[in-house]
Write a protein that holds these residues in place. Sequence first.
Motif, PDB file in Angstrom:
ATOM      1  N   THR A 169       0.834  -1.206   0.000  1.00 41.95           N
ATOM      2  CA  THR A 169       0.000   0.000   0.000  1.00 41.95           C
ATOM      3  C   THR A 169       0.866   1.252   0.000  1.00 41.95           C
ATOM      4  O   THR A 169       2.065   1.196   0.296  1.00 41.95           O
ATOM      5  N   HIS A 170       0.248   2.379  -0.356  1.00 43.99           N
ATOM      6  CA  HIS A 170       0.885   3.679  -0.143  1.00 43.99           C
ATOM      7  C   HIS A 170       0.134   4.477   0.917  1.00 43.99           C
ATOM      8  O   HIS A 170       0.457   5.629   1.173  1.00 43.99           O
ATOM      9  N   ASP A 171      -0.862   3.841   1.553  1.00 48.54           N
ATOM     10  CA  ASP A 171      -1.670   4.491   2.579  1.00 48.54           C
ATOM     11  C   ASP A 171      -1.073   4.211   3.957  1.00 48.54           C
ATOM     12  O   ASP A 171      -1.289   3.155   4.547  1.00 48.54           O
ATOM     13  N   LEU A 172      -0.315   5.156   4.471  1.00 54.56           N
ATOM     14  CA  LEU A 172       0.377   4.934   5.742  1.00 54.56           C
ATOM     15  C   LEU A 172      -0.582   4.911   6.925  1.00 54.56           C
ATOM     16  O   LEU A 172      -0.273   4.317   7.961  1.00 54.56           O
ATOM     17  N   GLY A 173      -1.736   5.539   6.790  1.00 62.70           N
ATOM     18  CA  GLY A 173      -2.723   5.476   7.861  1.00 62.70           C
ATOM     19  C   GLY A 173      -3.192   4.053   8.093  1.00 62.70           C
ATOM     20  O   GLY A 173      -3.343   3.603   9.235  1.00 62.70           O
ATOM     21  N   VAL A 174      -3.421   3.299   7.001  1.00 58.96           N
ATOM     22  CA  VAL A 174      -3.824   1.902   7.112  1.00 58.96           C
ATOM     23  C   VAL A 174      -2.696   1.069   7.694  1.00 58.96           C
ATOM     24  O   VAL A 174      -2.904   0.206   8.550  1.00 58.96           O
ATOM     25  N   VAL A 175      -1.469   1.323   7.248  1.00 55.59           N
ATOM     26  CA  VAL A 175      -0.307   0.586   7.751  1.00 55.59           C
ATOM     27  C   VAL A 175      -0.162   0.761   9.258  1.00 55.59           C
ATOM     28  O   VAL A 175       0.087  -0.192  10.000  1.00 55.59           O
ATOM     29  N   HIS A 176      -0.337   1.995   9.717  1.00 52.21           N
ATOM     30  CA  HIS A 176      -0.166   2.291  11.135  1.00 52.21           C
ATOM     31  C   HIS A 176      -1.129   1.487  12.002  1.00 52.21           C
ATOM     32  O   HIS A 176      -0.785   1.048  13.100  1.00 52.21           O
ATOM     33  N   GLN A 177      -2.341   1.266  11.506  1.00 53.16           N
ATOM     34  CA  GLN A 177      -3.349   0.540  12.272  1.00 53.16           C
ATOM     35  C   GLN A 177      -3.243  -0.969  12.111  1.00 53.16           C
ATOM     36  O   GLN A 177      -3.627  -1.723  13.005  1.00 53.16           O
ATOM     37  N   PHE A 178      -2.726  -1.423  10.976  1.00 49.29           N
ATOM     38  CA  PHE A 178      -2.920  -2.816  10.580  1.00 49.29           C
ATOM     39  C   PHE A 178      -1.662  -3.683  10.638  1.00 49.29           C
ATOM     40  O   PHE A 178      -1.753  -4.882  10.912  1.00 49.29           O
ATOM     41  N   ALA A 179      -0.477  -3.119  10.371  1.00 53.73           N
ATOM     42  CA  ALA A 179       0.727  -3.926  10.171  1.00 53.73           C
ATOM     43  C   ALA A 179       1.550  -4.090  11.442  1.00 53.73           C
ATOM     44  O   ALA A 179       1.645  -3.177  12.265  1.00 53.73           O
ATOM     45  N   ASP A 180       2.159  -5.280  11.590  1.00 53.14           N
ATOM     46  CA  ASP A 180       3.103  -5.530  12.686  1.00 53.14           C
ATOM     47  C   ASP A 180       4.468  -4.935  12.357  1.00 53.14           C
ATOM     48  O   ASP A 180       5.122  -4.331  13.202  1.00 53.14           O
ATOM     49  N   ARG A 181       4.899  -5.158  11.109  1.00 53.68           N
ATOM     50  CA  ARG A 181       6.183  -4.622  10.651  1.00 53.68           C
ATOM     51  C   ARG A 181       5.983  -3.901   9.330  1.00 53.68           C
ATOM     52  O   ARG A 181       5.002  -4.143   8.624  1.00 53.68           O
TER      53      ARG A 181
END
Length: 551
Positions: A222-234
């Motif tokens: 993704t390029h959506d860092l908001g989603v990454v912040h909520q969803f990803a472990d690493r």
Amino acid sequence: MTAHISAKAPALPILTIDDLHIDFVLHTGTVQAVRGISFELYKGETLALVGESGSGKSITAQAILQLLPEPVRYTKGSIEYQQQQLIGAPTAAIRKVRGNRIAMIFQEPMSSLNPLQHIGHQVAEVLIEHKGINRQQAAARVLELFQLVEIPDPQRRLKSYPHELSGGQRQRVMIAMALACEPDILIADEPTTALDVTIQAQIMALLKNLQQKFGMAILFITHDLGVVHQFADRVCVMRKGQLVEHGITKAVFSRPQHPYTCELLDSEPSGSKPAVSQDAPVVLDAKNVQVNFPIRAGFLGRVVDQFRAVDTISLTLRQGQTMGIVGESGSGKSTLGKALLKLLDGHGDIHFDGIQIDGLEPLAMRPLRRKMQVVFQDPFGSLSPRMTIGEIIAEGLKVHEPLLSPRQRDEAVCAVLEEVAIAPSSRNRYPHEFSGGQRQRIAIARAMVLKPRFMLLDEPTSALDRSVQIRVIELLRRLQDKYGLTYLFISHDLAVVRALADHVMVMRSGKVVEQGPTEQIFSYPQQEYTRELITAACPLGNAAQRAHSSA
């Protein structure tokens, strides 16, 4: 050397990419698409690959399943799934892995699903191919999968075609297809980019629940860092084919080490637009606008009812104003915009520049068309691939200024290209030779060459990276300030709306839920639905940037 930083790392990784180099050998030369990236993926974790378009994220994902087209060349490195080398593996071995042990969800489900087959049949094919079960067993399993991914009325939807589903429902079908064989790894390539914020939140929650249920690993691109912040472990940050930073998500967001990561974290639309004077001339005034679509049934397609897509909406737009219209898919945003410009039939009193246009015939509307222009969501779809960008931009001049000589048209095209920061020397190139952000600038130039007073901007930034979005927003602001343009800005991206609009209208099911000055709507929403939209958007500024700034 592989990146091994995980809060939940088992003894052995399920997927290992080590020093991977991928080249594309073209007639114009060799392009180094991926240059020496390494990372590991562990059972049950979510690893995000982030970066701008062209960073190599999707190429890396497709390389895992050996989906890259010719002329690709793996010049160095390895990709191992449970210690099995995938690069150069026999076709039979790859087929046992692809779609079975490693599944993939693509960005645009409409182009991934066969438009001529029922969705139930398409998901069943995966089970028949990989599990060897008969069609009756497959149909029963598909129904279970549709229930699992929470598709409404799953029994009826088995016989639906892709075009009969909403964007969120189509993405759920893709998830059902990917989960059919209960894979060890799910690769999700931009699965929420084109979805509304509330649907996006539902899809991400669904993926998280399914991950916990099946214990699968997720590689999230993704390029959506908001989603990454909520969803990803690493998170692994990619730029120009290289891995520039990796680590536990919270640590990377709060203490970024690489300048490019800091740039991505800071790439959030900012600023606000002051309200225009109430004495400014009225450009568009609409009262009690309605749009109905016929509901047909029977062999002869007899009209049995009416669906009201826009329900008695009134608005006034003044010179220099930007009104943002927000709401979920199906709320009537785009339908309202098209009705206001008489691009589809509707009812109501509509005045443009003091002229009542709701009753005008197409021929009478033509002189006004040059003053009202549209920029669509997908510039690649709205720009003819058979015409050069110079021809595309000049097309409107041929219609509305037929007395201009070819030289004068060319001068106008060059001038407007300079206005949108595209080199005039590139006017003989075709749309596919430009990036997404450049194509959107070309679409804006096509509208601006006619010197309009009013522009309908229908999701013009939704498919763009944040940094590119910011540049397009800055361009739209500059053009508005210079020429006194009036914008009707339709979007599901609330961060962009907040930065660009001075007035916001919230729509749901064809009706206005709430409207008012932008900061009032965002800071003090009065309606529960508006609060839900703002909460679901959860822009990066609410979380990641606070962590970043406090470091």
